[in-house]
Design a protein around this motif. Sequence first.
Motif, PDB file in Angstrom:
ATOM      1  N   THR A  57       0.824  -1.205   0.000  1.00 17.51           N
ATOM      2  CA  THR A  57       0.000   0.000   0.000  1.00 17.51           C
ATOM      3  C   THR A  57       0.861   1.260   0.000  1.00 17.51           C
ATOM      4  OG1 THR A  57      -1.698  -1.262   1.128  1.00 17.51           O
ATOM      5  CG2 THR A  57      -1.913   1.130   1.203  1.00 17.51           C
ATOM      6  N   ALA A  69      -8.898  -0.328  -4.539  1.00 16.43           N
ATOM      7  CA  ALA A  69      -8.629  -1.116  -3.337  1.00 16.43           C
ATOM      8  C   ALA A  69      -9.215  -2.522  -3.485  1.00 16.43           C
ATOM      9  CB  ALA A  69      -9.213  -0.411  -2.111  1.00 16.43           C
ATOM     10  N   ALA A  77      -7.880  -2.283   5.271  1.00 18.77           N
ATOM     11  CA  ALA A  77      -7.030  -2.088   4.081  1.00 18.77           C
ATOM     12  C   ALA A  77      -7.556  -0.972   3.195  1.00 18.77           C
ATOM     13  CB  ALA A  77      -6.927  -3.394   3.291  1.00 18.77           C
ATOM     14  N   LYS A  78      -8.872  -0.998   2.962  1.00 21.64           N
ATOM     15  CA  LYS A  78      -9.392   0.018   2.041  1.00 21.64           C
ATOM     16  C   LYS A  78      -9.365   1.405   2.679  1.00 21.64           C
ATOM     17  CE  LYS A  78     -14.284  -0.372   2.774  1.00 21.64           C
ATOM     18  NZ  LYS A  78     -15.457  -1.108   2.508  1.00 21.64           N
ATOM     19  N   GLN A 125      -7.058   2.430   4.693  1.00 24.46           N
ATOM     20  CA  GLN A 125      -5.655   2.868   4.588  1.00 24.46           C
ATOM     21  C   GLN A 125      -5.368   3.461   3.203  1.00 24.46           C
ATOM     22  OE1 GLN A 125      -2.839  -0.348   4.953  1.00 24.46           O
ATOM     23  NE2 GLN A 125      -1.079   1.029   5.071  1.00 24.46           N
ATOM     24  N   LEU A 126      -5.852   2.784   2.176  1.00 24.24           N
ATOM     25  CA  LEU A 126      -5.617   3.281   0.816  1.00 24.24           C
ATOM     26  C   LEU A 126      -6.417   4.558   0.566  1.00 24.24           C
ATOM     27  CD1 LEU A 126      -3.847   2.315  -1.560  1.00 24.24           C
ATOM     28  CD2 LEU A 126      -5.909   1.388  -2.607  1.00 24.24           C
ATOM     29  N   ASP A 160      -4.463  -2.348  -5.752  1.00 24.62           N
ATOM     30  CA  ASP A 160      -3.907  -2.958  -4.536  1.00 24.62           C
ATOM     31  C   ASP A 160      -4.595  -4.308  -4.315  1.00 24.62           C
ATOM     32  OD1 ASP A 160      -2.455  -3.220  -2.202  1.00 24.62           O
ATOM     33  OD2 ASP A 160      -3.651  -1.814  -1.025  1.00 24.62           O
TER      34      ASP A 160
END
Length: 325
Positions: free
Chosen positions: A135, A156, A164-165, A167-168, A210
Motif C-alpha cells: 500500500t 482497493a 485495508a481500504k 488505509q488506501l 492494490d
Amino acid sequence: MGLIAFLKNKFKKKEKEEITEKYEKGLEKSRRNFSSKLSNLASRYKSVNQDYFEELEQILIESDVGISLALKIIEEVLERSQNENITDPNTINEILVDRMFLGYASKGDVTNEIIFKEGMPTVLLVVGVNGVGKTTTIAKLAHRYISKGKKVMLVAADTFRAGAKEQLTIWAERLHIDIVTGANEADPASVAYDGMKKAKEKNVDLVIVDTAGRLQTKSNLMAELAKIKRVMSKEIPDAPHDTFLIIDATTGQNGVVQAKAFAEVTNLTGVVVTKMDGTSKGGIILAIRDELGVPVRFIGLGEKMDDLAEFDLDNYLYGLCVSEA
Ligand SMILES: Nc1nc2c(ncn2[C@@H]2O[C@H](COP(=O)(O)OP(=O)(O)OP(=O)(O)O)[C@@H](O)[C@H]2O)c(=O)[nH]1
Ligand SMILES: [Mg+2]
C-alpha cells in the motif's frame, strides 16, 4: 578504469544529484556492513589465497546475494586472479564489484519507468505477501506519476484485510485522487472490474490496483489473480499492463522464495524492493535479478511519500560499495 574508480568519478560530491543522495542515505546500513567488511578483509591480507576467497564468499552470502550467485561471482573473480596473476586484495575487491555489476547488467537493459498506453488507462497490478509495503509503495508510485503530470487513480482490491481500504483511501485523499473501493470481503475481481470502468470514464492515465497479501495455497492464489486479470482485460485490453511484486528487503532470502512463488503463478513485469533503508543486507537485489530474471524497477528507501527511487545499478553499487557519505 575499474568500476569503483568509475563510480567515484561519476558521483563526485559537487555533482551529486538528489537520487544519489537518496541511495547513499537509504543504503547506509548495507554499506556499513558490506563495504567495511570488504576493506577490513583486505587490510588483513598481504596477498590473496584460498582463505581470502572463502572469507569473500562469506561476505557476499551474509549480504543476501544468495548462495548460488555468491559462488558464481567468487569463481569468476578467482579465475581472473589466477589468469592475470593478481594477488593484491584491494584489486580483487574491485574486480568483485565489477562482477556484481556485470552479472546484473548482462541480464539485459530494462526500462524501469512505467510505459504509458495511448488512448486508454495503463493498469498496474500490485501483489505481494502481507506487510511487505504494497500500500505504501502504491502511494509512492502514485505520487511519483502525479508529479510527472499524470492522472492517477487507485483501486482497493484488498477486500480481505480489515482496514485495508481505509488505509488506501487515506492515501488517495492525501494525494487528491480518485479511488474505487468495494464492500468488506467483496470479490476482489469485482472491485477490480469497477475500478477499470471508472478509470475509463474518468480518462485516467494510470490506475494502480492494490491486492490482498494473504498467504494462500498456490492454486488459490493463481486462480484469484487469474480472475482479477480476466475481468480487468474485459474492460481494458491487455490489462494489467504491468504486474509488480513487492518484496521486503529485511526478509532476506525469504523474499527471494516469495518472489519465485509469485513468478510461478503470474507474469511479473517488475519487482519493487522496499525497506532497503532498514536492512544491512542490500545484496537481495542481485539475488532477485539472478534467480528470477525479473528486473527490480523501483526501491523503497524510507516511509515517506518520496522515499522511492527508480532502480539504478550505478547508484545502487555506489551506495552499497563506494560512497563514504
Ligand atoms: N523503512 C521503510 N518502511 C517502509 C517502506 N515501505 C513500507 N514501509 C512500512 O512498512 C509497513 C507496512 O507497509 P504497508 O504498505 O501497509 O504494507 P502492505 O504490504 O500493504 O501490508 P498489508 O496490506 O497488511 O498486506 C508500514 O509501516 C510502512 O510504513 C520502506 O521503503 N522503508
Ligand atoms: Mg496493504
